[in-house]
Design an enzyme around this catalytic site. Structure first.
Site, PDB file in Angstrom:
ATOM      1  N   ALA A 227      -2.782   4.600   3.325  1.00  0.00           N
ATOM      2  CA  ALA A 227      -3.939   4.244   2.549  1.00  0.00           C
ATOM      3  C   ALA A 227      -4.967   3.409   3.139  1.00  0.00           C
ATOM      4  O   ALA A 227      -6.043   3.416   3.087  1.00  0.00           O
ATOM      5  CB  ALA A 227      -3.574   3.353   1.187  1.00  0.00           C
TER       6      ALA A 227
ATOM      7  N   THR B 131       1.045  -1.300   0.046  1.00  0.00           N
ATOM      8  CA  THR B 131      -0.137  -0.093   0.224  1.00  0.00           C
ATOM      9  C   THR B 131       0.863   1.354   0.013  1.00  0.00           C
ATOM     10  O   THR B 131       1.990   1.151   0.403  1.00  0.00           O
ATOM     11  CB  THR B 131      -0.980   0.160   1.295  1.00  0.00           C
ATOM     12  N   ASP B 132       0.231   2.234  -0.214  1.00  0.00           N
ATOM     13  CA  ASP B 132       0.925   3.604  -0.203  1.00  0.00           C
ATOM     14  C   ASP B 132       0.579   4.059   1.227  1.00  0.00           C
ATOM     15  O   ASP B 132      -0.041   3.452   2.133  1.00  0.00           O
ATOM     16  CB  ASP B 132       0.180   4.894  -0.931  1.00  0.00           C
ATOM     17  N   CYS B 133       1.464   5.038   2.130  1.00  0.00           N
ATOM     18  CA  CYS B 133       1.507   5.179   3.544  1.00  0.00           C
ATOM     19  C   CYS B 133       0.140   5.963   3.785  1.00  0.00           C
ATOM     20  O   CYS B 133      -0.412   6.705   3.082  1.00  0.00           O
ATOM     21  CB  CYS B 133       2.743   6.289   3.491  1.00  0.00           C
TER      22      CYS B 133
END
Length: 767
Positions: free
Chosen positions: A297, A293-295
């Site tokens: 998310a 994931t992105d930070c």
């Protein structure tokens, strides 16, 4: 134990290790805490691990650490508190050794680092931003840069990087435009493939290879209104044909890590989009890596998207959709065990994700060679050869948009030159976002580059900042105008900034000196989270340019910025315009090289520049049904995709398509002669576009399908040949399959998307 035997197949080692692991140890592999929070730098320069990190290792282990070597205002790591190249390698070694010794099974940590345009660590080489890298139109040179980035990163122990960015930009008001290669999916795909090859190399376990992570999956650059993380309104057919193309090509090239995007597509968050993460990525494309994931998310699922009623629900949704690792690790660490305990997840769901991560740790050689050589890191990071490469890349990426009456190149015998503007001597303003703090003297500014080109004489180049990027102060105008009045020509460095607050303060508009005040000043108008409603110059920059123009001196505008600037007055009144984007640490040298003719400009636009923000979107591959015009203006870009001038002149002739009729599975050769009709050696980007005149689905007017950068001596002619077959003629049909239909096609070859020769190609049904 099989998993410790490096002679055994990776699959066997993974299964042996997995069956020995507890539930907590498996869950630990899926979390990625912030690495810079795991150590403390002591007064004597050594580092020690925090107690919180020690407890985390003892409690089940840590699968990965994010940004252990990252330094910037967001992390709070400065030149004083951060780590030198050697210290960074020593710290990573210490963390790795502790984790392997103190965890029950000795599983190594995967260190993931940001490397958008260079390893984001203190001392590493800072290359131009991706928007500039795309503007080179030189994929092979970009691959060479990626090899350097991989070498610098791996030498310190970083084994994964969160690049390349493969987002397709539809609206350049988006603050992350600078992180992309531009607006065209084919060009982005080409650069993405080279990034994977350059970063991952021939073997993942080599000392100069890192894991490439494709991001942001998917359609992140196509958000509503150019706003970061905003919803995306797009049908599946267009999604596959445009935004997914670069990802598919990079996966085919061997990419083994993908990061999901924050946005939702038609109401479904990408973080929990099973169709994207399972059906497309794994089943259709055969992706065999892991997804991160992105930070933050997962937190957006409960507070933002509101598609999960609790953290436990969010974690279950993500893991079942195909997420394997969470950047930050906060939600996974808190809720995975409860989700399994309450039946929302099964242990085999955890096994599947942990196995993917462990497999890549084995392939990266982390189990067999977990530590690095700090002396090697000190030798490799920021080498002079890497700076030379950064200068060459910056030189190839700069685009000359205007050169009235051949005012460029300037003579080095010019009696006096004025270098004016807020970006003339502002080191951080030319680096872009995702940049580490820089020691004094590491960055060559425009002013420094010009003065060095003129022999180092301080008096040969007068300097005044004139104004700031933002703000309405005109107190610097009188000094700037005095410098301009005294000079024989003016280089005006204006544009934007993605510089975060590195504690450098601001500048004295009267003297140009750095000033640190009790109140922070930020000129940042681009970068992550900095989206704009307009594309005009901010502050009083345009007014400064107009005042200087009134003096009647030759005016050369140098744009340093992270997104297109729409200023018709500059286009009309400047004698020359260079678009440098954020050119990196050697940008000042590269700009001077072009200003004085040591380098012939060969950069070309990878993103269309509008006349007015109201024209958006202006990407070149619009459909024929887009309409006629606005009441106030037309649809045409000020500077179209692919555009860029040279000190040389090139002529195109003799376009041929042979054979002119092919079957749907056939192939034709397209050739065109390109002649350098000038007295100067130069490089030209030969671009091939195709238009489908007869299709079942509404098609774009034209699409880039091939390009080649060539160098020609004066008077020389080169025949450039391209193959046109299924890949160049296919499109995504209504049922989402890729097809080639019989019909008429126009083949176009030329210097940019609005200037070309044409020929016809007919495709018939197979016999």
């Amino acid at each position: 134990m099989i998993y410790k035997d490096k002679t055994r197949p990776v699959a066997d080692r993974v299964q042996d290790l997995l069956q020995r692991m507890t539930l907590g140890e498996k869950a630990g592999q899926l979390v990625q805490p912030f690495g810079w929070q795991c150590y403390e730098k002591r007064p004597d320069g050594t580092t020690g691990m925090t107690e919180a990190f020690k407890r985390q290792v003892a409690g089940g282990g840590v699968g990965s650490l994010y940004g252990t070597l990252r330094a910037d205002p967001w992390t709070g790591v400065t030149l004083e508190t951060g780590l030198s190249p050697k210290e960074g390698a020593e710290a990573v070694n210490a963390i790795q050794a502790f984790a392997m010794k103190e965890s029950r099974l000795g599983i190594p940590i995967l260190f993931g680092e940001e490397c958008s345009h260079g390893h984001m660590a203190i001392g590493a080489t800072v290359f131009p931003v991706p928007l500039a890298l795309g503007s080179m139109w030189n994929p092979e040179l970009y691959r060479e840069m990626c090899q350097v980035v991989a070498l610098e990163t791996r030498s310190q122990g970083g084994a994964a990087t969160y690049s390349p960015v493969l987002d397709v930009v539809r609206d350049p008001r988006w603050g992350r435009t600078e992180e992309t290669f531009g607006e065209d999916p084919f060009l982005i795909a080409t650069m993405g493939v080279e990034a994977v090859k350059g970063l991952q190399g021939d073997r993942l376990d080599a000392e100069d290879s890192v894991l490439a992570t494709l991001k942001h999956f998917a359609a992140y650059g196509s958000s509503e209104g150019g706003r970061n993380s905003a919803p995306v309104h797009m049908g599946l057919r267009e999604l596959h044909e445009v935004d997914l193309l670069p990802f598919r090509k990079a996966v085919e090239a061997g990419a083994l890590s993908i990061m999901t995007a924050y946005n939702e597509i038609d109401g479904v968050p990408c973080t929990t989009n099973r169709y994207l993460l399972q059906d497309v990525l794994r089943e259709q494309w055969g992706f065999d890596g892991f997804v991160i994931t992105d930070c933050g998310a997962l937190g957006m699922l409960t507070n933002g998207h509101n598609t999960a009623d609790s953290g436990e629900t969010a974690v279950a949704q993500a893991l079942l959709a195909g997420i394997d690792m969470e950047m930050s690790g906060e939600m996974f660490e808190k809720h995975i065990s409860a989700a399994i305990r309450n039946g929302r997840l099964q242990e085999y769901d955890l096994d599947r994700a942990a196995a993917r991560i462990l497999e890549l740790k084995f392939k990266l050689g982390l189990f067999d060679r977990p530590l690095v050589d700090p002396e090697h890191a000190e030798q490799m990071i920021g080498r002079p050869e890497h700076r030379k490469l950064a200068r060459r890349i910056a030189g190839e990426s700069i685009i000359m948009l205007k050169n009235k009456d051949g005012i460029l190149p300037l003579s080095k015998q010019i009696p006096k030159l004025a270098v004016i503007g807020p970006n003339a001597d502002a080191p951080y303003n030319q680096l872009g976002d995702y940049t580490s703090p820089q020691p004094k003297g590491a960055i060559v500014t425009v002013l420094e580059g010009i003065r060095q080109a003129l022999g180092g004489d301080q008096d040969s180049a007068l300097y005044a900042p004139g104004c700031r990027i933002k703000g309405d102060s005109r107190e610097g105008f009188p000094h700037a105008l005095a410098c301009a009045a005294e000079a024989d020509a003016v280089v005006l460095a204006i544009g934007g900034s993605s510089a975060r607050d590195f504690g450098e303060g601001t500048i004295d508009l009267l003297t140009g000196a750095s000033v640190v005040t009790e109140h922070s000043w930020s000129d940042m108008e681009c970068g992550e989270g900095i989206d704009r409603a307009t594309l005009n110059l901010m502050g009083v920059q345009l007014e400064l340019a107009q005042e200087i123009r009134n003096l009647g001196k030759p005016l050369i505008v140098v744009y340093i910025n992270g997104r297109p600037i729409a200023e018709p007055w500059i286009v009309e009144h400047a004698d020359a315009i260079l678009e440098a984007w954020y050119p990196g640490q050697e940008g000042g040298h590269a700009i001077a090289d072009i200003l004085f003719g040591d380098v012939n400009p060969s950069g070309r636009l990878t993103i269309s520049i509008p006349k007015h923000v109201g024209q958006l979107p202006v990407y070149y591959y619009k459909r024929r049904t887009r309409g006629k015009r606005y009441l106030e203006t037309d649809f045409n870009a000020e500077f179209p995709f692919g555009y860029g001038l040279s000190f040389s002149e090139f002529q195109y002739s003799n376009l041929k398509v042979e054979p002119s009729v092919i079957a749907t599975d056939g192939e034709a050769l397209v050739s065109v002669d390109v002649t350098n009709s000038s007295a100067r050696t130069g490089s030209e980007v030969v671009q091939l576009y195709i238009s489908d005149l007869d299709s079942s689905i509404t098609r774009p007017e034209k699409q880039l399908k091939a390009f080649r950068k060539i160098s020609l001596l004066p008077g020389d002619t080169q025949t450039v040949t391209f193959s046109v077959g299924r890949e160049q003629l296919e499109y995504v049909s209504a049922d989402l399959s890729r097809i080639v239909e019989a019909g008429e096609f126009v083949v176009m070859a030329g210097p940019h998307s609005e200037e070309y020769l044409t020929a016809r190609l007919k495709v018939r049904e197979e016999d």
